[in-house]
Write a protein that holds these residues in place. Structure first.
Motif, PDB file in Angstrom:
ATOM      1  N   ALA A   1       4.236  -0.778 -14.060  1.00 32.56           N
ATOM      2  CA  ALA A   1       5.653  -0.846 -14.431  1.00 32.56           C
ATOM      3  C   ALA A   1       6.427  -1.830 -13.553  1.00 32.56           C
ATOM      4  O   ALA A   1       7.482  -2.327 -13.957  1.00 32.56           O
ATOM      5  N   LEU A   2       5.896  -2.144 -12.384  1.00 34.49           N
ATOM      6  CA  LEU A   2       6.568  -3.078 -11.465  1.00 34.49           C
ATOM      7  C   LEU A   2       6.082  -4.519 -11.644  1.00 34.49           C
ATOM      8  O   LEU A   2       6.633  -5.439 -11.024  1.00 34.49           O
ATOM      9  N   GLU A   3       5.075  -4.721 -12.460  1.00 39.72           N
ATOM     10  CA  GLU A   3       4.456  -6.035 -12.669  1.00 39.72           C
ATOM     11  C   GLU A   3       5.509  -7.101 -12.999  1.00 39.72           C
ATOM     12  O   GLU A   3       6.320  -6.936 -13.910  1.00 39.72           O
ATOM     13  N   GLY A   4       5.505  -8.175 -12.218  1.00 35.64           N
ATOM     14  CA  GLY A   4       6.380  -9.315 -12.476  1.00 35.64           C
ATOM     15  C   GLY A   4       7.792  -9.189 -11.930  1.00 35.64           C
ATOM     16  O   GLY A   4       8.536 -10.175 -11.933  1.00 35.64           O
TER      17      GLY A   4
ATOM     18  N   ALA B   1      -2.000  -4.000  -8.666  1.00 38.32           N
ATOM     19  CA  ALA B   1      -3.447  -3.938  -8.482  1.00 38.32           C
ATOM     20  C   ALA B   1      -3.982  -2.579  -8.909  1.00 38.32           C
ATOM     21  O   ALA B   1      -5.184  -2.346  -8.880  1.00 38.32           O
ATOM     22  N   HIS B   2      -3.087  -1.686  -9.306  1.00 38.46           N
ATOM     23  CA  HIS B   2      -3.460  -0.325  -9.679  1.00 38.46           C
ATOM     24  C   HIS B   2      -2.638   0.076 -10.896  1.00 38.46           C
ATOM     25  O   HIS B   2      -1.445  -0.216 -10.955  1.00 38.46           O
ATOM     26  N   PRO B   3      -3.253   0.741 -11.867  1.00 37.70           N
ATOM     27  CA  PRO B   3      -2.542   1.088 -13.108  1.00 37.70           C
ATOM     28  C   PRO B   3      -1.251   1.888 -12.905  1.00 37.70           C
ATOM     29  O   PRO B   3      -0.316   1.752 -13.685  1.00 37.70           O
TER      30      PRO B   3
ATOM     31  N   THR C   1       6.918   3.293  -3.942  1.00 36.99           N
ATOM     32  CA  THR C   1       6.948   4.672  -3.448  1.00 36.99           C
ATOM     33  C   THR C   1       7.766   5.552  -4.374  1.00 36.99           C
ATOM     34  O   THR C   1       7.352   6.666  -4.721  1.00 36.99           O
ATOM     35  N   GLU C   2       8.920   5.067  -4.808  1.00 34.68           N
ATOM     36  CA  GLU C   2       9.766   5.833  -5.719  1.00 34.68           C
ATOM     37  C   GLU C   2       9.069   6.049  -7.066  1.00 34.68           C
ATOM     38  O   GLU C   2       9.144   7.138  -7.638  1.00 34.68           O
ATOM     39  N   LEU C   3       8.377   5.029  -7.551  1.00 37.17           N
ATOM     40  CA  LEU C   3       7.650   5.158  -8.808  1.00 37.17           C
ATOM     41  C   LEU C   3       6.573   6.233  -8.679  1.00 37.17           C
ATOM     42  O   LEU C   3       6.419   7.093  -9.547  1.00 37.17           O
ATOM     43  N   ARG C   4       5.839   6.208  -7.606  1.00 40.22           N
ATOM     44  CA  ARG C   4       4.776   7.199  -7.365  1.00 40.22           C
ATOM     45  C   ARG C   4       5.363   8.604  -7.259  1.00 40.22           C
ATOM     46  O   ARG C   4       4.809   9.561  -7.797  1.00 40.22           O
ATOM     47  N   THR C   5       6.504   8.735  -6.605  1.00 40.36           N
ATOM     48  CA  THR C   5       7.155  10.034  -6.441  1.00 40.36           C
ATOM     49  C   THR C   5       7.598  10.584  -7.788  1.00 40.36           C
ATOM     50  O   THR C   5       7.416  11.773  -8.073  1.00 40.36           O
ATOM     51  N   ARG C   6       8.146   9.733  -8.647  1.00 36.14           N
ATOM     52  CA  ARG C   6       8.590  10.172  -9.977  1.00 36.14           C
ATOM     53  C   ARG C   6       7.423  10.623 -10.838  1.00 36.14           C
ATOM     54  O   ARG C   6       7.547  11.550 -11.622  1.00 36.14           O
TER      55      ARG C   6
ATOM     56  N   GLU D   1       0.839  -1.193   0.000  1.00 36.49           N
ATOM     57  CA  GLU D   1       0.000   0.000   0.000  1.00 36.49           C
ATOM     58  C   GLU D   1       0.876   1.244   0.000  1.00 36.49           C
ATOM     59  O   GLU D   1       1.854   1.323   0.735  1.00 36.49           O
ATOM     60  N   ILE D   2       0.508   2.186  -0.842  1.00 38.29           N
ATOM     61  CA  ILE D   2       1.177   3.475  -0.898  1.00 38.29           C
ATOM     62  C   ILE D   2       0.119   4.513  -0.560  1.00 38.29           C
ATOM     63  O   ILE D   2      -0.813   4.738  -1.351  1.00 38.29           O
ATOM     64  N   GLY D   3       0.242   5.095   0.601  1.00 40.19           N
ATOM     65  CA  GLY D   3      -0.808   5.988   1.092  1.00 40.19           C
ATOM     66  C   GLY D   3      -2.082   5.175   1.262  1.00 40.19           C
ATOM     67  O   GLY D   3      -2.074   4.134   1.909  1.00 40.19           O
TER      68      GLY D   3
END
Length: 65
Positions: free
Chosen positions: A35-38, A29-31, A52-57, A8-10
């Motif tokens: 990018a992290l799938e698999g 589980a969320h679009p 978290t880093e992906l969301r921040t970018r 969970e992120i936030g």
């Protein structure tokens, strides 16, 4: 034996990580996190950090309304 964990992120469920030989495989589980799938991570904490880093970018999500 370890079981699947929710990432969970936030307030968003980014995905789950499932243990397998060599680490934990991420299933989004969320679009925003496809990018992290698999990808395989050493631990659930490493997967959470990557999400978290992906969301921040990407920055905050914009409303289309």
């Amino acid at each position: 034996m370890q079981s699947a964990r929710i990432v969970e992120i936030g307030e968003t469920s980014a995905g789950i990580v499932v243990p397998e030989p060599g680490g934990f495989r991420f299933f989004s589980a969320h679009p925003d996190y496809h990018a992290l799938e698999g990808r395989i991570f050493r631990s659930p904490r490493h997967a959470t950090r990557a999400a978290t880093e992906l969301r921040t970018r990407r920055g905050p999500r914009r409303s289309t309304h």
